[in-house]
Design an enzyme around this catalytic site. Sequence first.
Site, short mmCIF file in Angstrom:
data_model
loop_
_atom_site.label_atom_id
_atom_site.label_comp_id
_atom_site.label_asym_id
_atom_site.label_seq_id
_atom_site.Cartn_x
_atom_site.Cartn_y
_atom_site.Cartn_z
N GLU A 39 5.31 27.74 -10.72
CA GLU A 39 6.63 27.04 -10.15
C GLU A 39 6.71 27.23 -8.61
O GLU A 39 6.78 28.62 -8.39
CB GLU A 39 7.56 27.26 -10.86
CG GLU A 39 7.61 26.50 -12.41
CD GLU A 39 8.61 26.79 -13.55
OE1 GLU A 39 9.56 27.53 -13.01
OE2 GLU A 39 8.62 26.67 -14.72
N GLN A 97 0.66 3.54 -1.49
CA GLN A 97 0.92 2.99 -2.80
C GLN A 97 2.62 2.67 -2.74
O GLN A 97 3.28 3.10 -3.08
CB GLN A 97 1.01 4.21 -4.06
CG GLN A 97 -0.49 4.83 -4.14
CD GLN A 97 -0.50 5.80 -5.24
OE1 GLN A 97 -0.07 5.54 -6.32
NE2 GLN A 97 -1.08 6.96 -4.83
N ASP A 169 -8.78 -2.35 9.77
CA ASP A 169 -8.34 -3.47 8.62
C ASP A 169 -7.20 -4.33 9.13
O ASP A 169 -6.45 -4.13 10.00
CB ASP A 169 -8.27 -2.51 7.41
CG ASP A 169 -7.18 -1.54 7.61
OD1 ASP A 169 -6.14 -1.83 8.32
OD2 ASP A 169 -7.17 -0.33 6.99
N LYS A 192 -11.86 -5.46 6.03
CA LYS A 192 -12.33 -4.37 5.10
C LYS A 192 -11.98 -4.47 3.60
O LYS A 192 -10.88 -5.19 3.50
CB LYS A 192 -11.98 -2.91 5.80
CG LYS A 192 -11.90 -1.84 4.59
CD LYS A 192 -11.33 -0.81 5.38
CE LYS A 192 -9.93 -0.11 5.04
NZ LYS A 192 -9.36 0.97 5.35
C1 R5P Z 1 -6.20 1.83 5.56
O1 R5P Z 1 -6.21 1.65 4.27
C2 R5P Z 1 -5.46 2.85 6.50
O2 R5P Z 1 -4.93 2.56 7.43
C3 R5P Z 1 -6.72 3.92 6.71
O3 R5P Z 1 -7.56 2.83 7.31
C4 R5P Z 1 -7.34 4.47 5.48
O4 R5P Z 1 -6.49 5.25 4.67
C5 R5P Z 1 -8.56 5.44 5.93
O5 R5P Z 1 -8.89 5.89 4.82
P1 R5P Z 1 -10.59 6.47 4.77
O6 R5P Z 1 -10.63 7.29 5.76
O7 R5P Z 1 -10.67 7.20 3.24
O8 R5P Z 1 -11.53 5.32 4.77
#
Ligand code: R5P
Length: 321
Positions: A39, A97, A169, A192
């Site tokens: 803890e 999340q 993205d 993406k």
């Molecule tokens: C989109 O989901 C976020 O902006 C980042 O592109 C993402 O967290 C990058 O994650 P990873 O490096 O695992 O592809």
Amino acid sequence: MADLKIFTGNANRPLAEGVCRYLGVTLGTAMVGTFKNGETRVKIEEHVRGADVFVIQPTSNPSDHHIIELLIMIDALKRASAARITAVIPYYAYAKQEKKASGREPISAKLMANLIVTAGANRVMTIDLHAPAIQGFFDIPVDHLTAIPILAGELDETDLNNIVVVSPDSGGVSRADEFRHRIGAGLAIIAKHRPEPDVAEVLEMVGDVEGKVAVIVDDMISTGGTLAEAAEVLLHRGASRVMAYAVHPVLADDAPALIRNSKLERVVVTNTILVPPHCRDPKIEIRDIAWLIGEAIRRTHEGSSISALFQATHLRQELLV
Ligand code: R5P
């Protein structure tokens, strides 16, 4: 005016020390460790009664542990009669999340906000949230700082031209657009998808990158898959070089190796998260943003505006004139 006091847990002590150096104050003394049963054990070792206290703790990996350290520190400070407690969370975990993507899922980012407020935080200061709407998960003031102008300012200085800024993205378009706006470049957008958690696949790309230097702008690098995939596509579509700017170096799993072996020429991140020695790589350049946090703390403590921090286009020197 109340005394200004700064404390930190174990997530990124060098960053907290940098903030204190900037402000010319001594880091508050606190024992933040663990009992033998695992803890978290906290003892604030100096008086904080009536003080304006800032706890600097990015909730980086191991996130759950660092979150608990933050919560317990806030609880200890509240019970020690600090007048005001600001949770300074340079990297806010669970931010991806922030909504239910499918049934029977939690909204963990909201749960984290509830926990921070319940622990006793009066304010929150954070940097480049994955989803800016997370600010609304709190019913206390949130100062949402950004490192994007700082990163964009650095690129400007390298005297590169013929740049196209790329959002890897759809969720990152406004971030990339902000960066693009700062340097007066074009914009390309990658679509993406994630066939499974932590796996990124490029579906399509919009924009002209032929013969241009492609600069990918993102909030975080987790597995590095998004950047590595994007770099392949951009070169395939005719970009002459590819580099990336991201705020938070989460660097999970084999991200450093993936980046090292990728087509990315260089990757610039900030020190919101402590990058351990085994994750360091010459391709990954780390920029110090302790001054940004320090300046925001100073202004919050003095009750002055922090909007200049959002307007600052480039460097610390420019900001402070
Ligand atoms: C989109 O989901 C976020 O902006 C980042 O592109 C993402 O967290 C990058 O994650 P990873 O490096 O695992 O592809």
